[in-house]
Design a protein around this motif. Structure first.
Motif, short mmCIF file in Angstrom:
data_model
loop_
_atom_site.label_atom_id
_atom_site.label_comp_id
_atom_site.label_asym_id
_atom_site.label_seq_id
_atom_site.Cartn_x
_atom_site.Cartn_y
_atom_site.Cartn_z
N GLY A 158 27.36 -12.45 96.64
CA GLY A 158 28.22 -13.39 95.94
C GLY A 158 28.61 -14.58 96.78
N THR A 159 29.71 -14.42 97.52
CA THR A 159 30.34 -15.54 98.21
C THR A 159 29.40 -16.36 99.08
OG1 THR A 159 32.33 -14.19 98.25
CG2 THR A 159 32.29 -16.09 99.70
N GLN A 160 28.66 -15.68 99.94
CA GLN A 160 27.85 -16.40 100.91
C GLN A 160 26.71 -17.17 100.24
OE1 GLN A 160 28.50 -16.65 104.23
NE2 GLN A 160 30.41 -15.64 103.66
N LEU A 161 26.24 -16.63 99.12
CA LEU A 161 25.17 -17.28 98.37
C LEU A 161 25.70 -18.43 97.54
CD1 LEU A 161 22.31 -17.40 97.14
CD2 LEU A 161 23.03 -15.62 95.53
N ALA A 196 33.96 -29.43 100.75
CA ALA A 196 34.94 -28.85 101.67
C ALA A 196 34.18 -28.07 102.74
CB ALA A 196 35.94 -27.96 100.94
N ALA A 197 33.31 -28.80 103.45
CA ALA A 197 32.26 -28.16 104.24
C ALA A 197 32.77 -27.12 105.24
CB ALA A 197 31.43 -29.22 104.96
N ASP A 198 33.97 -27.29 105.76
CA ASP A 198 34.45 -26.32 106.75
C ASP A 198 35.05 -25.08 106.10
OD1 ASP A 198 36.62 -27.77 105.78
OD2 ASP A 198 37.75 -27.62 107.64
N ALA A 199 35.38 -25.14 104.84
CA ALA A 199 35.95 -23.97 104.14
C ALA A 199 35.59 -24.11 102.66
CB ALA A 199 37.46 -23.90 104.36
N PRO A 200 34.30 -23.96 102.33
CA PRO A 200 33.85 -24.25 100.97
C PRO A 200 34.24 -23.19 99.96
CG PRO A 200 32.00 -23.50 102.31
CD PRO A 200 33.18 -23.65 103.24
N VAL A 201 34.81 -22.09 100.43
CA VAL A 201 35.08 -21.00 99.52
C VAL A 201 36.40 -20.33 99.95
CG1 VAL A 201 33.78 -19.26 100.82
CG2 VAL A 201 33.87 -19.09 98.34
N ILE A 202 37.18 -19.88 98.99
CA ILE A 202 38.27 -18.97 99.33
C ILE A 202 38.00 -17.67 98.59
CG2 ILE A 202 40.37 -20.18 100.06
CD1 ILE A 202 41.07 -20.46 97.09
N ASP A 203 38.42 -16.62 99.20
CA ASP A 203 38.11 -15.29 98.70
C ASP A 203 39.13 -14.91 97.62
OD1 ASP A 203 36.48 -13.15 98.72
OD2 ASP A 203 37.31 -12.24 100.53
N LEU A 204 39.09 -15.67 96.51
CA LEU A 204 40.02 -15.39 95.42
C LEU A 204 39.73 -14.03 94.81
CD1 LEU A 204 40.31 -18.55 93.10
CD2 LEU A 204 42.11 -17.50 94.46
N ALA A 231 26.23 -21.40 99.39
CA ALA A 231 25.39 -21.50 100.60
C ALA A 231 26.31 -21.75 101.79
CB ALA A 231 24.33 -22.59 100.45
N ALA A 232 27.24 -20.82 102.01
CA ALA A 232 28.40 -21.08 102.86
C ALA A 232 28.04 -21.55 104.27
CB ALA A 232 29.28 -19.82 102.92
N ASP A 233 26.90 -21.13 104.80
CA ASP A 233 26.57 -21.56 106.17
C ASP A 233 25.93 -22.95 106.21
OD1 ASP A 233 24.26 -20.62 104.93
OD2 ASP A 233 23.36 -19.94 106.80
N ALA A 234 25.45 -23.44 105.10
CA ALA A 234 24.84 -24.78 105.05
C ALA A 234 25.00 -25.31 103.63
CB ALA A 234 23.36 -24.72 105.46
N PRO A 235 26.27 -25.62 103.25
CA PRO A 235 26.53 -25.98 101.85
C PRO A 235 26.05 -27.37 101.46
CG PRO A 235 28.54 -26.12 103.14
CD PRO A 235 27.50 -25.54 104.05
#
Lengths: 448, 448
Positions: B317-320, A323-331, B323-327
């Motif tokens: 946490g999240t960004q690591l 989900a490269a454009d939004a790989p994480v949600i801040d759950l 690897a949110a900027d280059a997943p």
């Protein structure tokens, strides 16, 4: 530790997939004799800018699994290596069971900021321990389903197939990912284990290596088509339109061959699809379909179709798989009630809605969604449907909830038919879909 | 399929974690009697713009694991459900073994575009089958290690701890991720299973829920500090600087309590760290350290430290975790040689370097890297070090390669000390680190 650590994770190890502080806090609750009922709520504070809704996915599957966690002897031996955990506490963990309730949205439900995907009601030392694992499990499927459903919307009825195994974040992501893709409406997957386990059709074509390993592209096409009648041939190893001509020549020379589709995997897919279609049609092969892949996402698919590209099916890998454009949600998994009293944290502008909750969705006469109200669990909102249902009751998975999880795919079809247009748009931007708090919850949140 | 599919993946199921076309192509090779030696090369075509180098990670671990794949009876039963796979082929798979060689960069090696991280030399029906699994396994650790090492560089010697379990993509990502973080130089992890399995120190503090479950923040702090001498207290549940004052009052009132650190988890971390430091120092607690977390990435850490924020350790946490900027990196596993002949695909500008390869790294008199040459496997480059080594030989993992994988962390420390400054910069942008092809490879790539 052995020199080479094992790679896979066993079922009984899942209870160790937790943050250390869950264990130290649980030990503290145990030492302090704090065993009163707590409610934790799983929600996100805001939608990623790239999403107009999330598709809640994985929460019933996760709830069923975490309700069965146990600390086996093997696990307790490993925990004995951890500093600060006392022997008497480990003995207590040996009898630890989840005996509470878990309420969930049915999988495949569109969900918005601050709406609980899941709530856990249990003694605090039970509910606290589940936090990290539930978050890890639910986030994955929710993030992937929420991306996949955008591809489905973009393709306007054409099949979209998952080619992303190689780009996904490890083994579990690849396997449970297929579960999320199935819910979201993908037509198939290239991933054998994922597809077999989670009941999604397997798809596959051929790789460039197969073409390169043969003396010529024509040889490779002939061999593959003989082995696999009705196959899809990959035509871009050297030059896409030359590859299409080779397919046409081969079918002319060997009329017995059955080729159902060609796949374009590089270059300007729109232009090449037009060129390929023209060549195929001119040769009388209007029945041969065109499959396109190569760096596609929902915007790429939408743009190809808007420009009339004659593409019949899409394969999507990289952009889908993480989900490269939004790989994480801040759950967040937040304590909202303890010992019968709503709890609330509000440092620096982050407000959590206190207390046990319910989400009510309102529909118009045609079933279209017209707005949500977040309320207390026991409130009633006239003419609106409560979305959270008990999924685990007194520690046992409710069979009807598990059946509901299996019906996620049908639920998504239904949802897509009834989402307002502003939520179905693929472009970034806010929607005007109204989410309100009930009066009682509003009052409680203000501390009134 | 049972109503609730299992969640974890067993060791013997890894052989099914493949794309369907690996199986259909392998069956085709088997039917055609194509069993000549092939070489497949694993590389990426370009660095993500957010990375000046990648840290190759996971390739030796993956190679060891895939060299042991088998099709057990249980697996063959499941494959019998798959269309197009013939019984005689499944019988042949029952005896399928990997009998080839795998060359790898040692884990923890900085790697650049077009340099192989791994090459497989084996009969084509063996090498082809490994593709999807190797890519899935190697990408995860490489992507995560490459992000984590940037946090380590940004923190300039201060410890960085992984808090990302809940944001990672599933179970395997969370567990193997810790292996990558260890290699990259993180000081610890909150993830219990990951840390125990991959030998990284476990860290943990407390959550806001612990504070909220008590009658007051002071009560919660006192209880936790009594249970865990030397603990870290989370001070931002209500108001960060008020929380720090509560810690100071508590230590004044109960001089026996031992508190080693406080954690800031929201707000303007730089400003709050200054405020907290001033309060602590004024009360004589200059020994109490400040840990900061909350949405940090390498740029956030670098900016805090550049502005003199008195922060002693970072939790990320999240960004690591994704690897949110280059997943994702666009890894390819390409056939580069078959039956002794280099193979090459070059449709639409994508060029693969043909043949078996070696990467040579040149160092100056101080050990600093001054450039790489990509060459044929059997070439020799004067004064340069060949980086690829045999990791699996005739199907067996080489013990020295497995030991080398365990030393990844030391290798990264060494690498960071010798990378040119342009590669250690965190800002986006090209580096001037020269990567060239040997004359022979250059000639072959041009088709000369």
């Amino acid at each position: 530790m052995s020199q080479i650590a094992p790679l896979t994770v066993d079922d009984d190890e899942l209870v160790l997939l937790t943050d250390l502080y869950q264990l130290t806090m649980t030990q503290a609750y145990w030492k302090e004799g704090m065993a009163k009922p707590a409610t934790f709520s799983l929600f996100f504070r805001r939608l990623p800018p790239e999403r107009r809704f999330m598709l809640a996915c994985g929460q019933q599957y996760a709830a069923e699994r975490v309700s069965r966690l146990r600390f086996t002897d093997r696990i307790l031996e490993r925990l004995a290596e951890v500093d600060h955990l006392e022997t008497a506490f480990l003995d207590w963990l040996a009898n630890w069971r989840f005996e509470g309730d878990i309420w969930t949205l049915p999988e495949g439900t569109p969900v918005f900021a601050n709406e609980p995907l899941l709530e856990v009601d249990a003694p605090i030392a039970q509910a606290q321990l589940l936090e990290s694992l539930i978050m890890n499990l639910v986030q994955l499927e929710t993030v992937l389903a929420s991306k996949a459903v955008r591809l489905v919307m973009a393709a306007r009825g054409r099949p979209v197939v998952d080619f992303g195994l190689r780009r996904m974040h490890g083994v579990d992501a690849a396997v449970r990912g297929v579960r999320a893709y199935r819910a979201a409406g993908l037509a198939g997957t290239s991933n054998v284990l994922g597809g077999l386990r989670h009941d999604l059709a397997l798809n596959g074509t051929m790789a460039h290596s197969y073409v390169l390993a043969h003396d010529s592209e024509r040889e490779a096409f002939r061999a593959f088509a003989r082995h696999y009648p009705g196959t899809t041939l990959l035509v871009d190893t050297h030059d896409t339109l030359e590859g299409v001509k080779t397919v046409i020549e081969l079918m002319r020379d060997e009329p017995g061959l059955s080729i159902d589709a060609i796949r374009l995997d590089s270059g300007d897919l729109g232009e090449l699809a037009h060129g390929a279609r023209a060549l195929l049609d001119a040769a009388g092969h209007d029945r041969i379909r065109i499959v396109a892949s190569s760096g596609l996402d929902e915007h790429g698919i939408a743009s190809l179709l808007t420009n009339g590209a004659p593409i019949d099916a899409f394969g999507v890998g990289t952009q889908l798989g993480v989900a490269a454009d939004a790989p994480v949600i801040d759950l967040s998994y937040k304590l909202v009630e303890y010992a019968g009293t709503p709890r609330i944290k509000h440092s620096t502008g982050k407000v959590n809605l206190p207390g046990r909750k319910q989400v009510f969705r309102r529909h118009d006469a045609h079933g279209h969604y017209i707005g949500d109200t977040i309320a207390g669990r026991d409130e009633h909102v006239d003419g609106a449907t409560p979305l959270l249902h008990p999924c685990v009751v007194r520690g046992e998975a409710a069979p009807e909830a598990m059946a509901a999880a299996q019906a996620a795919r049908e639920r998504v079809v239904e949802a897509l038919a009834h989402l307002p247009a502003s939520l179905r748009r693929l472009a970034h931007g806010e929607s005007d879909y109204p989410i309100t708090l009930s009066e009682a919850l509003e009052r409680q949140t203000r501390g009134g």
